[in-house]
Design a protein around this motif. Structure first.
Motif: not given
Length: 381
Positions: A78, A81-82, A84-85, A88-89
């Motif tokens: 998790e 994933r955070l 990567r997010e 991206r943002l």
């Protein structure tokens, strides 16, 4: 993997403590710089914390404080994933996801049950105790540690300790049986009951059953604040009439035993005494033969004390304006020094005159025997 960007991975730590009778929460953070998914995965080695159950500790500045430690484990996938997010943002940081492991017991549980402050403490000194007596004190204190006295309930010391026998960890030691000091399993448990009585006394709790010892013991100064138990006939009982539950915690430091009651404070306690009267002189010394000792050994186990009646008065002032005065009267028999002594050595064996003694060889005869040639007999089959 090539470096994409540096982000701040933030570990948020939330925990609780009880200070000055109130539950407080606090938050702390730790920040780590990461530049790749590999960096994020490596954080699992440091973003972790072992859980520790709630405990009361004394702080010189803050007094008695209830502390705990919530456990944390990083959720690796998790977190990736955070990460990567966040990339991206276009974010500059992300919060590390963790699994929280709640302690048991926790300070939140204690606060919910009204255990928010020290309400009473008992102390006694067992210096000079034998090893077996000390062992029994440790065993009894351990069984009492962590016990609960629910609001409105009656506490029984015998019930809280359980059977006092070898099967439950107690050793043979010296115990008081009426007018005698004898060996029995559990000697020293009265050090624990006495210290527990003192905690209840200074907490201002109603004492329903309490028995003083037959005679004064140097372990239990000041006089009049002791409590003996003898299963199943003699017990120590008192009632929790406070607004919350009471948690018992015990501690041994050196030769001092501490029994502390934590709960909801709602009263103040003062006391006076002991007032002494009906004094009687100590008895003559006496000896008790102990077959386990070496012959000629002499060891003192009790000290002379006068007979006396001691009176202690307790005054309790409640926050709601009520007041209570009660009196504790303890009558002690006179006592003398008591010594354990080893058995008498066995008597020298007597010579039976009917049994002939070996001949006595003087020096000249012994020399002649040594000079005589040796002879031998040869037996032919």
């Amino acid at each position: 993997m090539p470096v994409l960007a540096q982000l701040n991975a933030v570990w948020v730590i939330n925990d609780y403590e009880i200070v000055s009778g109130e539950l407080h929460g606090y938050t702390g953070t730790k920040v780590f710089r990461v530049a790749s998914e590999s960096d994020v995965r490596q954080l699992a080695k440091v973003v972790k914390r072992q859980v520790k159950p709630a405990r009361w500790v004394f702080d010189k500045k803050r007094g008695w404080v209830a502390l705990q430690r919530r456990g944390y484990e990083m959720q690796v996938e998790e977190a990736v994933r955070l990460y990567r997010e966040a990339l991206r943002l276009g974010k500059t940081q992300f919060v590390i996801p963790v699994k929280v492991i709640e302690p048991s017991p926790s300070v939140v549980e204690w606060a919910n049950r009204g255990v928010v402050a020290l309400i009473g403490e008992g102390v006694s000194n067992f210096w000079g105790s034998s090893r077996s007596r000390v062992r029994n004190i440790y065993t009894g204190a351990a069984k009492l540690n962590g016990a609960w006295i629910p609001k409105g309930s009656v506490f029984s010391f015998n019930q809280a300790i359980g059977p006092i026998d070898e099967e439950h960890g107690f050793l043979e030691s010296l115990v008081i049986l009426g007018d005698a000091t004898e060996k029995g399993v559990g000697g020293g448990i009265c050090q624990v009951s006495t210290t527990t009585f003192r905690a209840a006394f200074f907490s201002g709790l109603p004492i329903l059953e309490r028995h003083p010892h037959s005679y004064q013991l140097h372990y239990y100064r000041p006089l009049g604040l002791d409590a003996t138990v003898y299963q199943p006939w003699r017990d120590l009982k008192f009632k929790n009439d406070t607004p919350g539950d009471i948690l018992i915690q015990t501690q041994i430091r050196g030769t001092r035993l501490y029994v502390r009651f934590f709960g909801t404070p709602d009263r103040q306690v003062s006391w006076s005494g002991p007032v002494l009267k009906d004094r009687k002189p100590p008895l003559e010394p006496r000896e008790i033969v102990d077959e386990t000792l070496e012959p000629g050994t002499r060891k003192q186990i009790d000290w002379a004390a006068e007979g006396v009646t001691a009176t202690i008065t307790r005054h309790v002032e409640y926050d709601d304006g009520r007041e209570l005065n009660d009196v504790f009267v303890s009558t002690y028999r006179p006592w003398g020094d008591v010594y354990l002594v080893g058995p008498k050595p066995p008597p020298e064996p007597e010579i039976d005159p009917q049994v002939p003694l070996p001949p006595v060889i003087d020096g000249s005869q012994a020399a002649a025997d040594r000079a005589a040639p040796a002879t031998s007999a040869i037996h032919k089959p």
